[in-house]
Design a protein around this motif. Structure first.
Motif, PDB file in Angstrom:
ATOM      1  N   GLN A   1       0.828  -1.208   0.000  1.00  0.00           N
ATOM      2  CA  GLN A   1       0.000   0.000   0.000  1.00  0.00           C
ATOM      3  C   GLN A   1       0.863   1.258   0.000  1.00  0.00           C
ATOM      4  OE1 GLN A   1      -2.754   1.073  -0.662  1.00  0.00           O
ATOM      5  NE2 GLN A   1      -3.287   2.820   0.573  1.00  0.00           N
TER       6      GLN A   1
ATOM      7  N   ARG B   1       0.886   3.894  -2.992  1.00  0.00           N
ATOM      8  CA  ARG B   1       0.480   5.267  -2.693  1.00  0.00           C
ATOM      9  C   ARG B   1       1.535   6.268  -3.152  1.00  0.00           C
ATOM     10  NH1 ARG B   1      -2.033   6.338   3.051  1.00  0.00           N
ATOM     11  NH2 ARG B   1      -3.589   5.022   2.076  1.00  0.00           N
TER      12      ARG B   1
ATOM     13  N   THR C   1      -1.300   4.522  -7.701  1.00  0.00           N
ATOM     14  CA  THR C   1      -2.567   4.923  -7.093  1.00  0.00           C
ATOM     15  C   THR C   1      -2.793   4.077  -5.840  1.00  0.00           C
ATOM     16  OG1 THR C   1      -3.463   5.397  -9.275  1.00  0.00           O
ATOM     17  CG2 THR C   1      -5.046   5.122  -7.493  1.00  0.00           C
TER      18      THR C   1
ATOM     19  N   SER D   1      -7.597   0.551  -2.777  1.00  0.00           N
ATOM     20  CA  SER D   1      -8.819   0.855  -2.023  1.00  0.00           C
ATOM     21  C   SER D   1      -9.112  -0.180  -0.936  1.00  0.00           C
ATOM     22  CB  SER D   1     -10.010   0.934  -2.980  1.00  0.00           C
ATOM     23  OG  SER D   1     -10.183  -0.310  -3.631  1.00  0.00           O
ATOM     24  N   TRP D   2      -8.543  -1.340  -1.035  1.00  0.00           N
ATOM     25  CA  TRP D   2      -8.891  -2.444  -0.153  1.00  0.00           C
ATOM     26  C   TRP D   2      -7.841  -2.753   0.909  1.00  0.00           C
ATOM     27  CZ3 TRP D   2      -5.051  -5.961  -0.549  1.00  0.00           C
ATOM     28  CH2 TRP D   2      -4.298  -5.952  -1.726  1.00  0.00           C
TER      29      TRP D   2
ATOM     30  N   ALA E   1     -14.989  -2.125   1.223  1.00  0.00           N
ATOM     31  CA  ALA E   1     -14.066  -2.239   0.092  1.00  0.00           C
ATOM     32  C   ALA E   1     -13.979  -3.657  -0.469  1.00  0.00           C
ATOM     33  CB  ALA E   1     -12.678  -1.766   0.510  1.00  0.00           C
TER      34      ALA E   1
END
Length: 164
Positions: A36, A40, A44, A47-48, A125
């Motif tokens: 993640q 980030r 991108t 979301s989960w 999510a």
């Protein structure tokens, strides 16, 4: 094989399985969080990932609590217990495990009830049925209940007793 020995071996096996699962869950949580961060920063955001890491933490905490209870590594105030004579210490230990067992039984009962009430909801999510997340409470407390019973039997009959 006596009942006490059977409970002890089963409790030890459950503990080993829970330890292995906790290590896997925590490892997965670290990997997911690392991925993640990379996504980030360079791509991108996923979301989960935060939701999955949260659920892995919940499961590892409740399964890990059973491992901690089994090893006796939980926080305890032993001041009063240490003042007691040996025969009363044994009774105090049994009483503590019985009270913990009552708490675990209540948590199992209410955890199952809550699963029934909120079990049809899905996570935001991942769209996983929330009953699988709420299952961690009765399952984790059920494991601790079993370890409490093993500890009570161990205190009454001795740790490695072959009593019937």
């Amino acid at each position: 094989m006596s009942v006490v020995t059977f409970f002890r071996k089963l409790s030890d096996t459950i503990n080993k399985v829970c330890l292995a699962i906790c290590v896997a869950l925590l490892g997965a949580m670290v990997v997911i969080t690392f991925v993640q961060i990379i996504c980030r920063v360079f791509f991108t955001a996923l979301s989960w990932s935060e939701e999955l890491a949260r659920y892995l933490l919940i499961w590892s905490s409740l399964l890990g609590a059973g491992c901690v209870y089994k090893s006796g590594s939980n926080i305890a105030v032993l001041f009063v217990q240490n003042l007691l004579p040996e025969n009363l210490k044994k009774i105090a230990k049994i009483l503590v495990h019985v009270l913990c067992g009552v708490f675990f039984a209540l948590a199992i009962y209410h955890g199952i009830r809550y699963m029934g009430l909120m079990g049809t909801q899905k996570s935001a999510a991942l769209h996983i049925p929330m009953k699988y997340m709420y299952l961690a409470v009765p399952l984790g407390c059920g494991i601790m209940e079993f370890h409490a019973l093993d500890a009570i039997l161990g205190e009454i009959f001795g740790k490695g007793a072959d009593a019937q």
